[in-house]
Design a protein around this motif. Structure first.
Motif, PDB file in Angstrom:
ATOM      1  N   GLN A  48      56.893 114.325 -42.926  1.00 42.38           N
ATOM      2  CA  GLN A  48      57.173 113.254 -43.938  1.00 42.38           C
ATOM      3  C   GLN A  48      56.208 112.066 -43.860  1.00 42.38           C
ATOM      4  O   GLN A  48      56.581 110.986 -45.120  1.00 42.38           O
ATOM      5  N   HIS A  49      56.507 111.917 -42.666  1.00 42.21           N
ATOM      6  CA  HIS A  49      56.078 110.503 -42.225  1.00 42.21           C
ATOM      7  C   HIS A  49      55.241 110.382 -41.483  1.00 42.21           C
ATOM      8  O   HIS A  49      55.718 109.950 -39.875  1.00 42.21           O
ATOM      9  N   PRO A  50      53.932 110.229 -41.811  1.00 41.04           N
ATOM     10  CA  PRO A  50      52.659 110.513 -40.985  1.00 41.04           C
ATOM     11  C   PRO A  50      52.990 109.211 -39.895  1.00 41.04           C
ATOM     12  O   PRO A  50      52.196 109.221 -38.465  1.00 41.04           O
ATOM     13  N   ALA A  51      53.144 108.822 -40.242  1.00 49.11           N
ATOM     14  CA  ALA A  51      52.615 107.094 -39.346  1.00 49.11           C
ATOM     15  C   ALA A  51      54.231 106.433 -38.756  1.00 49.11           C
ATOM     16  O   ALA A  51      53.458 105.475 -38.054  1.00 49.11           O
ATOM     17  N   GLU A  52      54.376 107.838 -38.283  1.00 51.24           N
ATOM     18  CA  GLU A  52      55.829 107.286 -37.178  1.00 51.24           C
ATOM     19  C   GLU A  52      56.000 108.501 -36.595  1.00 51.24           C
ATOM     20  O   GLU A  52      55.408 109.768 -36.514  1.00 51.24           O
ATOM     21  N   ARG A  53      56.461 108.543 -34.966  1.00 50.80           N
ATOM     22  CA  ARG A  53      56.491 108.974 -33.875  1.00 50.80           C
ATOM     23  C   ARG A  53      58.073 108.891 -33.652  1.00 50.80           C
ATOM     24  O   ARG A  53      58.623 107.942 -33.648  1.00 50.80           O
ATOM     25  N   LEU A  54      58.366 110.480 -33.898  1.00 50.32           N
ATOM     26  CA  LEU A  54      59.795 110.543 -33.428  1.00 50.32           C
ATOM     27  C   LEU A  54      60.150 110.666 -31.658  1.00 50.32           C
ATOM     28  O   LEU A  54      59.398 111.016 -30.882  1.00 50.32           O
ATOM     29  N   ALA A  55      60.593 109.176 -31.392  1.00 48.02           N
ATOM     30  CA  ALA A  55      60.918 108.692 -29.668  1.00 48.02           C
ATOM     31  C   ALA A  55      62.283 109.265 -29.284  1.00 48.02           C
ATOM     32  O   ALA A  55      62.169 109.571 -28.268  1.00 48.02           O
ATOM     33  N   ALA A  56      63.662 109.561 -30.405  1.00 41.61           N
ATOM     34  CA  ALA A  56      64.692 110.346 -29.329  1.00 41.61           C
ATOM     35  C   ALA A  56      65.985 110.249 -31.505  1.00 41.61           C
ATOM     36  O   ALA A  56      64.994 109.979 -32.542  1.00 41.61           O
TER      37      ALA A  56
END
Length: 69
Positions: A48-56
């Motif tokens: 649902q948040h395609p503009a962000e990457r999960l870093a941790a």
């Protein structure tokens, strides 16, 4: 209550990262073990948040009081 705090980085500017408490009804019954293993709900939340990457991410038990975890 277990809260998941995600570190999210912008895909357009990878050095631009921030922390966000991930709170939805999907996370209401997350166990400590599930959270530590990367709660499956977190993957759904990221779609649902395609503009962000999960870093941790990290798991916090109880109330987050703003003084760190």
């Amino acid at each position: 209550m277990i809260k998941i705090i995600a570190v999210l980085c912008s895909l357009s500017s990878p050095a631009n990262c921030h922390e966000q408490i991930v709170t939805t009804s999907d996370f209401a019954n997350v166990s400590v073990q599930s959270c530590l293993m990367g709660a499956p709900q977190l993957a759904d939340w990221m779609t649902q948040h395609p503009a962000e990457r999960l870093a941790a991410w990290r798991c916090v038990i109880g109330k987050q009081d703003g003084r760190g975890a």
